[in-house]
Design a protein around this motif. Structure first.
Motif, PDB file in Angstrom:
ATOM      1  N   UNK A 219       0.727  -0.827  -0.057  1.00  0.00           N
ATOM      2  CA  UNK A 219      -0.075  -0.594  -0.027  1.00  0.00           C
ATOM      3  C   UNK A 219       0.854   1.489  -0.113  1.00  0.00           C
ATOM      4  N   UNK A 220       1.891   1.527   0.696  1.00  0.00           N
ATOM      5  CA  UNK A 220       2.999   2.152   1.081  1.00  0.00           C
ATOM      6  C   UNK A 220       3.244   2.871  -0.659  1.00  0.00           C
ATOM      7  N   UNK A 221       3.755   1.629  -1.144  1.00  0.00           N
ATOM      8  CA  UNK A 221       4.264   1.840  -2.806  1.00  0.00           C
ATOM      9  C   UNK A 221       3.783   2.573  -3.476  1.00  0.00           C
ATOM     10  N   UNK A 222       2.139   2.226  -3.573  1.00  0.00           N
ATOM     11  CA  UNK A 222       1.283   2.986  -3.957  1.00  0.00           C
ATOM     12  C   UNK A 222       1.216   4.236  -3.773  1.00  0.00           C
ATOM     13  N   UNK A 228       3.880  11.766  -0.072  1.00  0.00           N
ATOM     14  CA  UNK A 228       1.914  11.204   0.265  1.00  0.00           C
ATOM     15  C   UNK A 228       2.388  10.376   1.677  1.00  0.00           C
ATOM     16  N   UNK A 229       3.320   9.610   0.966  1.00  0.00           N
ATOM     17  CA  UNK A 229       4.067   8.602   1.810  1.00  0.00           C
ATOM     18  C   UNK A 229       4.498   9.123   3.411  1.00  0.00           C
ATOM     19  N   UNK A 230       5.274  10.066   3.761  1.00  0.00           N
ATOM     20  CA  UNK A 230       4.190  10.526   4.943  1.00  0.00           C
ATOM     21  C   UNK A 230       3.454  10.799   5.582  1.00  0.00           C
ATOM     22  N   UNK A 231       2.268  11.351   4.752  1.00  0.00           N
ATOM     23  CA  UNK A 231       0.781  11.522   4.961  1.00  0.00           C
ATOM     24  C   UNK A 231       0.285  10.122   5.498  1.00  0.00           C
ATOM     25  N   UNK A 232       0.594   9.458   5.100  1.00  0.00           N
ATOM     26  CA  UNK A 232       0.073   7.699   4.759  1.00  0.00           C
ATOM     27  C   UNK A 232       0.889   7.071   6.262  1.00  0.00           C
ATOM     28  N   UNK A 253      12.135   2.913   0.803  1.00  0.00           N
ATOM     29  CA  UNK A 253      10.946   2.999  -0.528  1.00  0.00           C
ATOM     30  C   UNK A 253      10.965   5.143  -0.559  1.00  0.00           C
ATOM     31  N   UNK A 254      11.565   5.965   0.227  1.00  0.00           N
ATOM     32  CA  UNK A 254      11.930   7.164  -0.296  1.00  0.00           C
ATOM     33  C   UNK A 254      12.515   7.761  -0.760  1.00  0.00           C
ATOM     34  N   UNK A 255      12.604   8.133  -1.781  1.00  0.00           N
ATOM     35  CA  UNK A 255      13.646   9.001  -2.538  1.00  0.00           C
ATOM     36  C   UNK A 255      14.351   9.707  -2.229  1.00  0.00           C
ATOM     37  N   UNK A 256      14.132  10.773  -1.645  1.00  0.00           N
ATOM     38  CA  UNK A 256      14.960  11.519  -1.147  1.00  0.00           C
ATOM     39  C   UNK A 256      15.526  11.782   0.714  1.00  0.00           C
ATOM     40  N   UNK A 257      16.980  11.199   1.187  1.00  0.00           N
ATOM     41  CA  UNK A 257      17.318  11.475   2.534  1.00  0.00           C
ATOM     42  C   UNK A 257      16.619  11.935   3.303  1.00  0.00           C
ATOM     43  N   UNK A 258      15.877  13.676   3.382  1.00  0.00           N
ATOM     44  CA  UNK A 258      15.958  14.414   3.885  1.00  0.00           C
ATOM     45  C   UNK A 258      14.032  13.995   4.965  1.00  0.00           C
ATOM     46  N   UNK A 259      13.717  12.951   3.813  1.00  0.00           N
ATOM     47  CA  UNK A 259      12.049  12.422   4.250  1.00  0.00           C
ATOM     48  C   UNK A 259      12.504  11.007   4.383  1.00  0.00           C
ATOM     49  N   UNK A 260      13.876   9.962   4.469  1.00  0.00           N
ATOM     50  CA  UNK A 260      13.974   9.467   5.083  1.00  0.00           C
ATOM     51  C   UNK A 260      14.227   9.524   6.710  1.00  0.00           C
ATOM     52  N   UNK A 261      15.408  10.646   6.976  1.00  0.00           N
ATOM     53  CA  UNK A 261      15.316  11.060   8.403  1.00  0.00           C
ATOM     54  C   UNK A 261      13.991  11.687   8.939  1.00  0.00           C
ATOM     55  N   UNK A 262      12.901  12.540   8.596  1.00  0.00           N
ATOM     56  CA  UNK A 262      11.905  12.292   8.655  1.00  0.00           C
ATOM     57  C   UNK A 262      11.195  11.665   9.392  1.00  0.00           C
TER      58      UNK A 262
END
Length: 301
Positions: A219-222, A228-232, A253-262
Motif C-alpha cells: 500500500x505504501x508503494x502505491x 504522500x508517503x509521509x502522510x500515509x 521506499x523514500x526517494x530523498x534522504x531528508x524524508x527518510x530522516x523525517x
C-alpha cells in the motif's frame, strides 16, 4: 476375536499416555523440614477448627479422613471467556504487592507480570509493605496486554494496550500437556523462537506480523510521492508499532534522504527495539543524515 484384542491393546496404550500426577517430569525434592510443615499444619488446623470440612496433612504426611481419597485435578485452564495479561512496573525502590482478581504478586524488583487473567472489568490493588496505597478498576479486553507504570506520588498510568494476536490459552495448555504425550507438542527452546512462531520477529508490542507488513508495504508503494508517503505513515503511526527491520524497509521506499530522516525521527517513539536503531544508519545515501539521526537518538535518552 483378533479385532477385539487390537481394540483392547489400543485402549491400554491410550490409558498409559493419559495425564497422571507424578508420571511426567523430574521430581524436585521437598526441602521443607518436618518441623516447618508440622508448625504450619497446626496453625492451619487451629484456624479452621470450626470447619469440619477443613483439610490438612498430619505429621506423617497423610491427609485427614475428611478429604477425598485423591485431589480433583484441573489439567487445563478454561479459556472459554477469553485470555488477557497485565504488565505493571514500579520504578521506585521498595517492597510492593499487586493484586488483580485472584492473583497476587509481591517483590522488590518493581516488575509484575500477570498472565491468565479474565477479560473484563478487574479491580487492581497496590500494597506497599502490606498497606493498601492504591486501588482502581481496569477494563481488560480479550487477547490484549495492558502495560502500566505506578508512582507513589503521581498514581497509576496506562501506557498502552497491545494485541496478543493469538489464543494463548490453547498454546500454553499444549505446552504443559506435551510431556504426558497429550497436546500437539508446541514448545519453544527460547523466548525468541516463541515470538518468531507467532509473527512478532524478535520484538513485542502492537507490531504487524510479516504477512501484515508485506501488505502494508504494498500500500505504501502505491503512494506516488514522498509527501504522500509521509502522510500515509503518520496516520499509521497513531495505532501501530514497528521494529527496526520494518522501519528500515519503509525508509528504502523514500526517494530523498531528508524524508527518510523525517520518518526515522517520527517512528522512533513507536519502535519496540530501540537498541537496534543504529541499523538504520546505512539506509541513507549520505553520511550526514546518518549522523543527524544518531544525534537525535542520543538526545532521546
Amino acid at each position: 476375536m483378533r479385532k477385539f484384542y487390537f481394540l483392547l491393546a489400543a485402549f491400554i496404550a491410550l490409558g498409559f499416555s493419559a495425564q497422571e500426577a507424578g508420571k511426567a517430569g523430574e521430581l524436585l525434592k521437598n526441602e521443607a523440614s518436618k518441623t516447618e510443615t508440622s508448625a504450619k499444619n497446626e496453625a492451619f488446623g487451629r484456624n479452621n477448627s470450626q470447619d469440619k470440612s477443613s483439610v490438612f496433612r498430619n505429621d506423617n504426611g497423610f491427609r485427614n479422613s475428611t478429604e477425598k481419597s485423591r485431589p480433583n485435578y484441573n489439567w487445563n485452564q478454561n479459556y472459554a471467556y477469553g485470555y488477557a495479561e497485565v504488565f505493571l512496573r514500579i520504578p521506585e525502590q521498595g517492597y510492593f504487592s499487586i493484586e488483580i482478581g485472584d492473583q497476587k504478586i509481591s517483590n522488590a524488583s518493581g516488575k509484575f507480570r500477570f498472565f491468565d487473567l479474565m477479560p473484563g472489568n478487574n479491580v487492581i490493588s497496590i500494597y506497599e509493605r502490606n498497606f493498601l496505597v492504591y486501588r482502581t478498576r481496569i477494563n481488560i479486553k480479550n487477547n490484549t496486554r495492558l502495560v502500566l507504570d505506578y508512582f507513589t506520588h503521581q498514581g497509576l498510568y496506562l501506557l498502552g494496550t497491545y494485541n496478543l494476536r493469538n489464543n494463548y490459552g490453547n498454546v500454553w495448555n499444549d505446552t504443559w500437556n506435551s510431556p504426558y504425550g497429550n497436546g500437539n507438542g508446541n514448545s519453544w527452546d527460547t523466548y525468541d523462537d516463541y515470538q518468531n512462531d507467532y509473527g512478532y520477529g524478535d520484538t513485542y508490542g502492537n507490531v504487524m506480523s510479516d504477512r501484515e507488513f508485506s501488505s502494508f508495504l504494498q500500500m505504501l508503494k502505491k503512494q506516488s510521492f514522498d509527501d504522500r508517503r509521509l502522510d500515509f505513515l503518520k496516520s499509521q503511526l497513531s495505532r501501530t508499532d514497528f521494529n527496526t527491520r520494518q522501519i528500515k524497509s519503509i525508509m528504502k521506499e523514500f526517494s530523498f534522504d531528508k524524508n527518510r530522516l523525517e520518518f526515522a525521527k517520527m517512528a522512533y517513539r513507536n519502535c519496540v527495539d530501540k537498541r537496534n536503531y543504529f541499523e538504520l544508519y546505512d539506509a541513507f545515501d549520505f553520511e550526514s543524515y546518518a549522523r543527524e539521526l544518531n544525534k537525535f537518538v542520543q538526545n532521546q535518552r
